[in-house]
Structures are given as structure tokens and as C-alpha cells.
Design a protein around this motif. Structure first.
Motif, PDB file in Angstrom:
ATOM      1  N   UNK A  58       0.913  -0.987   0.093  1.00 53.52           N
ATOM      2  CA  UNK A  58      -0.102  -0.031  -0.039  1.00 53.52           C
ATOM      3  C   UNK A  58       1.040   1.247  -0.125  1.00 53.52           C
ATOM      4  N   UNK A  59       1.141   1.504  -1.214  1.00 53.75           N
ATOM      5  CA  UNK A  59       2.311   2.641  -1.358  1.00 53.75           C
ATOM      6  C   UNK A  59       1.952   4.008  -0.976  1.00 53.75           C
ATOM      7  N   UNK A  60       0.681   4.413  -1.054  1.00 50.28           N
ATOM      8  CA  UNK A  60       0.505   5.875  -1.057  1.00 50.28           C
ATOM      9  C   UNK A  60      -0.804   6.193  -0.539  1.00 50.28           C
ATOM     10  N   UNK A  61      -1.226   7.380  -0.128  1.00 47.25           N
ATOM     11  CA  UNK A  61      -2.334   7.830   0.432  1.00 47.25           C
ATOM     12  C   UNK A  61      -2.583   9.163  -0.367  1.00 47.25           C
ATOM     13  N   UNK A  62      -3.697   9.262  -0.972  1.00 45.67           N
ATOM     14  CA  UNK A  62      -3.879  10.687  -1.537  1.00 45.67           C
ATOM     15  C   UNK A  62      -5.185  11.329  -0.842  1.00 45.67           C
ATOM     16  N   UNK A  63      -5.364  12.540  -0.959  1.00 43.27           N
ATOM     17  CA  UNK A  63      -6.597  13.174  -0.094  1.00 43.27           C
ATOM     18  C   UNK A  63      -6.968  14.402  -0.861  1.00 43.27           C
TER      19      UNK A  63
END
Length: 511
Positions: free
Chosen positions: A458-463
Motif C-alpha cells: 500500500x504505497x501511497x495515500x491521496x486526499x
């Protein structure tokens, strides 16, 4: 002496079947009552209800002979014939009312059968909840005799061939007892209105004429209604209009994301009462002021089973496997998540309602709703529940001193790996990057699996920060305005495609 100071005699407690016995015994009694009533239906004949009743172990025999159903399976095999007017299919007699489901995860509305037996059971539970208010400390008793503003679906139901269909809240309001009429707001005329915006405007116009003690409904729409009243009449708080407002009865979604913004509209503290009233029946309610959760209705019109919510019983899409492990109420454990199967007095048999719950007090049968079988994210084993999301958003909002009334999350491909994309409603000034980092940080603290996968696949989180109006406009575009409609916390499949089109301006708001 107020009614809530009176200690009810055992005869009345017995008549109301108030919970005071062994939950296992209560549940088996309910199951026998349901099976006995439906034994001569087509369903009862096919699955040997007479044999179940004669068994020494009714619960286990029932689980052995009757299969588990989701909506599509029970509709395709059984319920569709009741819509054609056929009687005695899953419950005695013809089905005259159907609740249209309010979910946004399915393309078509679901038709959930509603019988007089189910409505009668729901009413008894409502009375029990009302009586439970006598246990609340410092209760403003005078507020109970004031108006009850119930913001639900239209009582103007759709007419089919021999049946009517609409929101359960609309059906319930249409069939409410005569003695409740003087308390009920917004009244029959406004309650019939199908145009949600017109209904809200009419409520705002009538607001000065009412003395409201209770408000009942989904938090987002109640909050919108109060904001409109405060704005129109230039008030400091809603209590300037309704000084006796003392209770908010809510359900359907976690109240925590809304609480901060909601309380800005109040002039003084009020009591919050949580209920679990689904289209399929009244399942649970908060029966004490500082309870850990809601008490399941174990002795009225619903038989519960509990499927451990794990990889053994559910696939990666949240679909139930064949022959899942199903426990009865005496077999559950505190602290574990279970998907609910219910059997009800409307011909709903071993039916997967789609919610997941956790027992927080087994002795009192108190549960909390932790999410939906379909509304969770586990792209790579992060096992992120709606409960985790609600808590993370609440904690992040508190630390940054912002109100986040709505949010939703999608799992997306990211190169050869995956990412989560958050869409957050916030009308306060907030730094999106700070909020992204805070939510990610809180989720790592709350969920060990998430923390592990954030260092792996789970490489990234965007918001993205959006206005609350944007979320409401999407619901309008989908024709899911008002009443019991809630914004889904997790977006997958068709609903995710529609959301992405909407944000690009390719899905227009319906006029």
C-alpha cells in the motif's frame, strides 16, 4: 408524578416483553414463534418448518435445514412472486408494503417486504425505547411531551399492482398510531412531499409554529435543516427557535464525524440516542444514557445469527461463502466482528443484512455497528474497517480543530502496487497535506495490518478536500436525496465510476 418515575409492574413488563431473561431462551422463543406462524407458507413447507419445531434443538435444526440468503438470492427464488400478488410465499398472506432500500452501492432499488406483524414489532420496540428514557439522569421530562420532528421519506408511496413501496420511514409515518398525531411534525401534508428541497423549505417556514423536543433522522440531513432555520431567522442557535429541544435520535451512520459541526448549532447540550432501525426491522436501540452500545432486540420479532467476519466466511469482495459458520447469541464473543443474519416477521429468513457488529457487553446484548460487509478496504491485506476510518477522521479533526462531516475512500492501482484515495468534506480552513498525514498516522496507530501494508504494497495515500455541498450534490445526482440516504464510506465498482465522472463534471445533478 411523571410517567418515567413509575416502576412498571411485572404484568406490564411481561406484556411488553421487556428484556429481563436469558437471551438464548428469548431468541429460541422468537424463532419458534416465527417458524410456527410461517409453517404453512411455501418457504416453510419446502424447508421443513414442522420438522424444525419438533426437534430437540430448534436453533441448530433451523441452521441445518434452511440455507443462508442475500438479497439477490431470496428475491430471485422467493420474493419476486410476492410482488406479483402471490400470497403465502415466505409469510402468511399478501405483502402489501415494500421498503425501498436507501443504499447507494447497488444500481437498482431493493424491495424489502413489510408486514403488519413487522410494523407491530417495530412499534413495541419504539415504546420500549421511549420507556427506557426513565433511566436517564436529569432528563427534561417536559421535552418528551413536545413535538417530534421526524425527517424521513415521503409518505406518498409508489403504487404497484396490489402493493405500495417507499422508504420505511414513510411507511411507518403513514401507519403511525392516532395518539401520536398531535406530537408528530412536520405533519401529514409536508410528510407527503417527495421533493426533498421543497420539503426542507416548508419545514423551515413552519419551524416558528412548533415547539420541538425531539428530532429524529440521519445526521447530515438534520444538520442541514437546522442550518437553514438558523440562517433564515438570523438565530444564534437552534435553541433560540426550539428552547425545549433535548433529544436527537439518530441511526444509520456513525454520529462521530458530524458531532463537532452539529454542536455548533446548539445553544445547550442535548442527549443523543442511537437506534438501529433498518428497512428489514428495528434491530437494536440505546436503552441507557451512557451505555457502551445499543441493546439488541432479542425478545420480539427478530431472530439473530452471527457470522464471524473473517476470510473463512467472506471472500475478498465481501461476499458470503457457501455454508458459512453461523453462531447464535449465546455463542458470540466480545470484541469480535460479526456479520448479521436475521429472520423476521416479514418472511426474511437467514438473511444477510450487510452490516457488521461487535459485542461490547455480551451480558446486556449491547453491540456497536462497525461497518458493512462490502464497505471495507483490503486491497493488500490492510483490513481497514469503517470503524477505523471513523475514528481516524475524528481524531485527526480534533487535533487540527476542523469539522469533517463527510468522507469517502477508494482503493486504486498505483504503479504495480496500490493506494488509498480519500475525499473529505470540510468547510473549515484546513491544510490538505496535514490532514492526509494525520489520517494516515492515526490509521497506523489503530490498525496493525494497515501499518504493515503501508510499508509494503500500500504505497501511497491521496486526499482531496471538497465542500460538504459537493457530497450532497452527488447524492442529488444519484437521486438519493433526504430521508434515510447516506453517503457510502467506501467507493467500489459502479458507484466509484459515477463519483469519478461527477468530479470531472460528466455526471450532472438532477433538477
Amino acid at each position: 408524578m411523571a410517567i418515567f418515575d413509575i416502576k412498571l409492574p411485572n404484568s406490564i413488563l411481561k406484556t411488553l416483553r421487556l428484556p429481563q431473561n436469558n437471551p438464548r431462551r428469548q431468541q429460541l422463543k422468537v424463532l419458534k414463534k416465527l417458524i410456527r406462524k410461517a409453517r404453512f407458507t411455501e418457504f416453510g413447507q419446502k424447508y421443513g418448518f414442522d420438522e424444525i419445531l419438533m426437534s430437540k434443538h430448534v436453533g441448530k435444526k433451523y441452521q441445518e435445514l434452511v440455507p443462508v440468503y442475500n438479497y439477490n438470492k431470496i428475491y430471485n427464488e422467493w420474493w419476486h412472486r410476492t410482488l406479483e400478488g402471490k400470497p403465502d410465499v415466505c409469510w402468511p398472506g399478501k405483502i402489501k408494503f415494500y421498503a425501498l432500500s436507501s443504499g447507494t452501492s447497488e444500481a437498482a432499488s431493493k424491495y424489502i417486504p413489510i408486514t403488519n406483524d413487522l410494523l407491530k414489532g417495530n412499534k413495541v420496540v419504539m415504546i420500549k425505547q421511549l420507556l427506557s428514557l426513565r433511566t436517564y439522569t436529569d432528563i427534561p421530562v417536559k421535552s418528551i411531551g413536545k413535538g417530534w420532528l421526524m425527517l424521513g421519506g415521503s409518505t406518498q408511496l409508489q403504487k404497484g399492482t396490489g402493493y405500495y413501496a417507499g422508504d420505511l420511514s414513510g411507511i411507518t409515518a403513514k401507519k403511525q398510531p392516532f395518539w401520536f398525531q398531535p406530537f408528530y411534525k412536520p405533519g401529514k401534508k409536508i410528510a407527503k412531499e417527495k421533493d426533498w428541497n421543497k420539503k426542507l423549505n416548508e419545514i423551515v417556514e413552519k419551524a416558528p409554529e412548533w415547539d420541538i423536543g425531539f428530532i429524529v433522522g440521519v445526521p447530515a440531513w438534520i444538520q442541514m435543516c437546522m442550518e437553514m432555520i438558523i440562517e433564515k431567522y438570523k438565530l444564534e442557535s437552534i435553541h433560540d427557535m426550539w428552547p425545549n429541544l433535548a433529544f436527537f435520535v439518530h441511526g444509520g451512520v456513525s454520529f462521530e464525524p458530524y458531532k463537532k459541526g452539529f454542536e455548533k448549532l446548539l445553544g445547550k447540550p442535548i442527549s443523543y440516542i442511537e437506534t438501529y432501525l433498518a428497512s428489514e426491522g428495528f434491530l437494536a436501540y440505546q436503552d441507557r444514557q451512557h451505555g457502551k452500545g445499543m441493546r439488541l432486540v432479542t425478545n420480539e420479532h427478530i431472530f439473530f445469527e452471527f457470522v464471524p467476519f473473517n476470510d473463512k466466511n467472506f471472500d475478498a469482495n465481501g461476499d458470503l461463502v457457501q455454508n458459512p459458520e453461523a453462531l447464535m447469541i449465546h455463542e458470540v464473543e466480545e470484541g469480535k466482528d460479526y456479520a448479521l443474519l436475521i429472520s423476521t416477521s416479514a418472511g426474511t429468513w437467514r438473511y444477510l443484512i450487510g452490516d457488521t457488529v461487535r459485542f461490547v457487553d455480551k451480558e446486556r446484548c449491547e453491540i456497536v455497528i462497525t461497518g458493512r460487509t462490502k464497505h471495507f478496504l483490503s486491497l493488500v491485506g490492510e483490513h481497514l474497517s469503517v470503524e477505523n476510518m471513523n475514528k481516524a477522521v475524528k481524531l485527526a479533526g480534533e487535533e487540527l480543530n476542523v469539522c469533517i462531516p463527510e468522507f469517502t475512500v477508494a482503493g486504486i492501482p498505483y504503479g504495480n502496487f496500490f493506494a488509498h484515495h480519500w475525499y473529505v468534506a470540510c468547510n473549515d480552513r484546513v491544510n490538505a497535506e496535514q490532514l492526509r498525514l494525520k489520517i494516515d498516522e492515526k490509521l497506523k496507530e489503530l490498525n496493525d495490518d494497515y501499518a504493515v501494508e503501508r510499508g509494503s504494497a500500500l504505497k501511497e495515500v491521496f486526499l482531496d478536500v471538497l465542500s460538504e455541498e459537493k457530497f450532497m450534490d452527488f447524492m442529488t445526482a444519484k437521486g438519493k436525496v433526504g430521508g434515510q440516504h447516506k453517503f457510502p464510506r467506501v467507493l467500489k465498482g459502479k458507484i466509484l465510476e459515477d463519483w469519478q465522472k461527477f468530479l470531472k463534471g460528466e455526471l450532472k445533478v438532477q433538477n
